[in-house]
Design a protein around this motif. Structure first.
Motif, PDB file in Angstrom:
ATOM      1  N   ASP A  98       0.846  -1.192   0.000  1.00  0.00           N
ATOM      2  CA  ASP A  98       0.000   0.000   0.000  1.00  0.00           C
ATOM      3  C   ASP A  98       0.885   1.246   0.000  1.00  0.00           C
ATOM      4  O   ASP A  98       1.746   1.410   0.854  1.00  0.00           O
ATOM      5  CB  ASP A  98      -0.912   0.021   1.220  1.00  0.00           C
ATOM      6  N   GLY A  99       0.686   2.095  -0.999  1.00  0.00           N
ATOM      7  CA  GLY A  99       1.499   3.294  -1.123  1.00  0.00           C
ATOM      8  C   GLY A  99       2.790   3.072  -1.888  1.00  0.00           C
ATOM      9  O   GLY A  99       3.556   4.003  -2.094  1.00  0.00           O
TER      10      GLY A  99
ATOM     11  N   GLU B 164      -2.299   4.191  -1.602  1.00  0.00           N
ATOM     12  CA  GLU B 164      -2.347   3.853  -0.175  1.00  0.00           C
ATOM     13  C   GLU B 164      -3.756   3.594   0.365  1.00  0.00           C
ATOM     14  O   GLU B 164      -3.916   2.988   1.420  1.00  0.00           O
ATOM     15  CB  GLU B 164      -1.703   4.975   0.638  1.00  0.00           C
TER      16      GLU B 164
ATOM     17  N   ASP C 118       6.144   3.778   1.971  1.00  0.00           N
ATOM     18  CA  ASP C 118       5.577   5.108   2.175  1.00  0.00           C
ATOM     19  C   ASP C 118       5.480   5.443   3.664  1.00  0.00           C
ATOM     20  O   ASP C 118       5.169   6.572   4.022  1.00  0.00           O
ATOM     21  CB  ASP C 118       4.207   5.249   1.490  1.00  0.00           C
TER      22      ASP C 118
ATOM     23  N   GLY D 241       2.443   8.001  -0.836  1.00  0.00           N
ATOM     24  CA  GLY D 241       1.395   6.988  -0.911  1.00  0.00           C
ATOM     25  C   GLY D 241       0.401   7.177  -2.046  1.00  0.00           C
ATOM     26  O   GLY D 241      -0.330   6.259  -2.395  1.00  0.00           O
TER      27      GLY D 241
END
Length: 191
Positions: free
Chosen positions: A15-16, A21, A132, A150
């Motif tokens: 994620d990111g 994100e 991130d 992100g």
């Protein structure tokens, strides 16, 4: 080079990094992208292209996805070529056990602490992290962190360039050490 030996570890968040994100989970939908006009794993091709010139790079999953849905289920969502680079995760039930207190302790650690603990356990020759989550990384580890926004992750040209630059540095360091060891061996042979 032996394909199974990969002396450089890149700790990779999801994620990111390989997707926006804004990823969520619900009982009804499972894991889904909550950001409009974005998809899960949409930036994976950027990561694959950045890593292509570096067959000596292994990936280590450093993401909340290690805990849920879990390492194996996460890998199955990735392209085969990327799956083959993964050698483990910062959290793995096989390594950490099934005690819920251990899992909870892991979840409360900063990402930097999770990665650094794995570096100390795994002992890669060289390593980097792409994430991130940039808070609470130990100072000694910060130069090895490639920080992502992100919202753009590895789709950012600047992030791709920094990743490639730092991977070249890792390769150079490994080659420099190999030359140094060779010279030492040559000195001992003359004795």
């Amino acid at each position: 080079m032996n394909k199974s030996y990969r002396p450089i570890a890149v700790y990779c968040d999801l994620d990111g990094v390989v997707q926006h994100e804004n990823v969520r989970w619900s009982r009804k939908k499972g894991i889904y992208m909550a950001e409009p006009h974005r998809t899960l794993f949409e930036w994976v091709p950027h990561l694959e292209r950045a890593l292509a010139p570096f067959p000596q790079v292994a990936l280590v999953l450093s993401s909340s996805w290690c805990v849920w849905p879990g390492y194996g289920k996460t890998l199955r969502k990735l392209p085969q070529g990327l799956q083959e680079r993964f050698v483990g995760g910062t959290y793995h039930q096989r390594e950490h056990g099934s005690d819920p207190r251990v899992k909870e302790a892991f979840r409360t650690m900063s990402r930097g602490a999770q990665v650094c603990a794995d570096v100390l356990r795994r002992k890669p020759v060289q390593w980097l992290a792409i994430d991130d989550d940039t808070e609470n990384w130990p100072e000694w580890a910060r130069p090895r962190l490639i920080a992502c926004d992100g919202n753009t992750g590895v789709s950012s040209i600047e992030v791709q360039q920094e990743l490639q630059h730092k991977l070249h540095w890792c390769v150079h360091e490994i080659e420099k050490e190999a030359r140094w060891r060779s010279e030492l061996d040559g000195c001992s042979d003359r004795s």
